[in-house]
Design an enzyme around this catalytic site. Sequence first.
Site, PDB file in Angstrom:
ATOM      1  N   THR A 116       0.850  -0.976  -0.101  1.00  0.00           N
ATOM      2  CA  THR A 116       0.159  -0.009   0.373  1.00  0.00           C
ATOM      3  C   THR A 116       1.211   1.214   0.437  1.00  0.00           C
ATOM      4  O   THR A 116       1.875   1.133   0.409  1.00  0.00           O
ATOM      5  CB  THR A 116      -1.237   0.311   1.246  1.00  0.00           C
ATOM      6  OG1 THR A 116      -0.353  -0.162   2.420  1.00  0.00           O
ATOM      7  CG2 THR A 116      -1.754  -1.289   1.038  1.00  0.00           C
ATOM      8  N   GLU A 148      -5.821  -3.989  -1.759  1.00  0.00           N
ATOM      9  CA  GLU A 148      -6.265  -5.772  -0.935  1.00  0.00           C
ATOM     10  C   GLU A 148      -7.200  -6.092  -2.003  1.00  0.00           C
ATOM     11  O   GLU A 148      -7.389  -7.340  -1.328  1.00  0.00           O
ATOM     12  CB  GLU A 148      -7.165  -4.389   0.274  1.00  0.00           C
ATOM     13  CG  GLU A 148      -5.803  -4.315   1.142  1.00  0.00           C
ATOM     14  CD  GLU A 148      -5.572  -2.551   1.522  1.00  0.00           C
ATOM     15  OE1 GLU A 148      -5.141  -2.697   1.912  1.00  0.00           O
ATOM     16  OE2 GLU A 148      -5.825  -2.402  -0.004  1.00  0.00           O
ATOM     17  N   LYS A 179     -17.435  16.211   9.181  1.00  0.00           N
ATOM     18  CA  LYS A 179     -18.413  15.616  10.114  1.00  0.00           C
ATOM     19  C   LYS A 179     -18.615  17.015  10.936  1.00  0.00           C
ATOM     20  O   LYS A 179     -18.109  17.534  12.236  1.00  0.00           O
ATOM     21  CB  LYS A 179     -18.015  14.212  11.650  1.00  0.00           C
ATOM     22  CG  LYS A 179     -17.567  13.557  10.913  1.00  0.00           C
ATOM     23  CD  LYS A 179     -16.945  12.931  12.503  1.00  0.00           C
ATOM     24  CE  LYS A 179     -16.748  10.908  11.210  1.00  0.00           C
ATOM     25  NZ  LYS A 179     -15.681  11.483  10.488  1.00  0.00           N
ATOM     26  N   TRP A 222     -23.022  14.317   8.273  1.00  0.00           N
ATOM     27  CA  TRP A 222     -21.862  14.257   7.299  1.00  0.00           C
ATOM     28  C   TRP A 222     -22.092  15.235   6.203  1.00  0.00           C
ATOM     29  O   TRP A 222     -22.960  15.319   5.436  1.00  0.00           O
ATOM     30  CB  TRP A 222     -22.103  12.963   6.941  1.00  0.00           C
ATOM     31  CG  TRP A 222     -21.569  11.926   7.512  1.00  0.00           C
ATOM     32  CD1 TRP A 222     -21.142  12.091   9.542  1.00  0.00           C
ATOM     33  CD2 TRP A 222     -20.769  10.963   7.590  1.00  0.00           C
ATOM     34  NE1 TRP A 222     -20.443  10.828   9.632  1.00  0.00           N
ATOM     35  CE2 TRP A 222     -20.295  10.557   8.901  1.00  0.00           C
ATOM     36  CE3 TRP A 222     -21.087   9.654   7.194  1.00  0.00           C
ATOM     37  CZ2 TRP A 222     -20.085   8.518   9.582  1.00  0.00           C
ATOM     38  CZ3 TRP A 222     -21.069   8.145   7.125  1.00  0.00           C
ATOM     39  CH2 TRP A 222     -20.617   7.669   8.731  1.00  0.00           C
TER      40      TRP A 222
END
Length: 564
Positions: A197, A343, A456, A461
């Site tokens: 990653t 992944e 937030k 949101w």
Amino acid sequence: MISTMQDVPLGIRRLLEHAVTVYPDQKLFTAQGDGSLTVATFAEAGANAARLAHGLTELGVTAGDRVATLMWNNEEHIEAYFAVPAMGAVLHTLNLRLPGEQIAFIANHAEDRVLLVDHTLLPALVALLPAMKTVEHVVVNHGALDAAAVGTDLPALASAAGRPVEVHDYASLIAGRPDTFDWPEVPETTAAAMCYTSGTTGDPKGVVFSHRSIFLNAMGSALPSMMGISSADRVLAIVPQFHVLSWGLPYIAFLGGTELVLPGPFLQAEPLAKMIQKTRVNKAAGVPTIWQGLLAYLEANPGAADVSSLKEAVVGGSACPPSLMEAYDRLGITLIHAYGMTETSPLVTVARPPAGLSPEEAWPYRLTQGRFVANVAARLVGAGGEILPWDGVSAGELELRGPWIAGSYYSGGAATGAAAADPEKFHDGWLRTGDVGHISPDGYLTLTDRAKDVIKSGGEWISSVELENLLMAHPAVAEASVIGVPDDRWGERPFALVVLRPGVEATFPELREFLSGKVARWQVPERWQVIAEVPKTSVGKFDKRRLRQQYAVGELVAELVPAP
């Protein structure tokens, strides 16, 4: 009851053998510095892969050994993609865009024994090699360069290591060797390749792909409802081979006989436009920043290149702005959203609309991340751990499970070693993607943000991605990134950072007004700043972590633009 089917392992050797026997005359094109292209057939690349396997065997490479690559997209890199795993070793693609200390960390963590490197990357390797403690051999690919270069750089590289490291020339290593190899029959669950990653939230983490996972991912990716590529296509593979195995394109190509155009380090808009004109590719794959740059070049240089052969391009790595998709529609080129991550090998979804729709009806589907590929199960998990319905409204974190989805990270050590499942990333047999979104009843995924990037504000949101896409639809805005910053009253508020197009002006009140009516009034940012460029990660995504760090230390200073 046992089936009557033959038990034949899925392996990289079978993709290689299939390509060189069924599609021997299909071609790989590699861009050179003088604007020319070298051409190799699948049969020629397969013969070189066998020669490379013989050469690596002579260097002492055995089953499970890691063979790293520090290379651009080119024919020799394709040969390594097949030779290394087919001989039972493990291909490890190093991301050359990572900081040097991270590249060295990754090479040491993976315990790479052999490193294949492109000649153009030698200056960087000279500085890195002393820190790569496990590398015993370096093989330099000079490509189509004059052979005289071999005699000058190899001794210098050997002395730069500061310890015993043998340096070889790629062409010399494979020269005169047999063009066939007795490929071993390895179990399909054996490690074939590994990627790390990008390490934006800590040290990079290793993901180890099996022969089976690569094979199945190639089969799923090639489906007409997914990437939809076959022997009838010629694809410009812009996505780097060090980025999740070039989204699997080399393996997909050898599976279905797809010709590839490999751009090497020549990823600027002008050479890419000329490659499209010269090779007449009909499909391509790359991240949004590549397509933004190409569009700017084509608009600034009308008639400079004929790109009419290109009909569609798969776009992944980050969300594609709708304004960019509309601009390419006007050129007769369809940009198609795809979604995945390291992944996930990487393909998870592709945004092909249902059949039979008009362009207007198809448009909302194109703005999603798309439908899930077969063999990948998905679920949405709410903040309290509840499983959410696919109703197109309920938003939660996306979790995935399937035969090419990682179940753990690599822990280092033995070639078969794997870390215990990280509860922050893996639980109950599912991968936590860190992406937040919703899924429609007919299975179309829409991602609204990364969990770490959701703003937030006052208990609600705000999607940073939605604000960015809307801002980049303004004719004056070339790029836009929105981050959440602390606010005494609301907890967090959006901070919009915009890059203006050269020679075009726009005021912050004008940009605020442009957002009005497109999002709720309380979601419109009141903090603004013009910047020269949005910082990018090693794979071309907006680096919001760096922007947040810059804001925290005072390098970014917002101008307050209150609502009228």
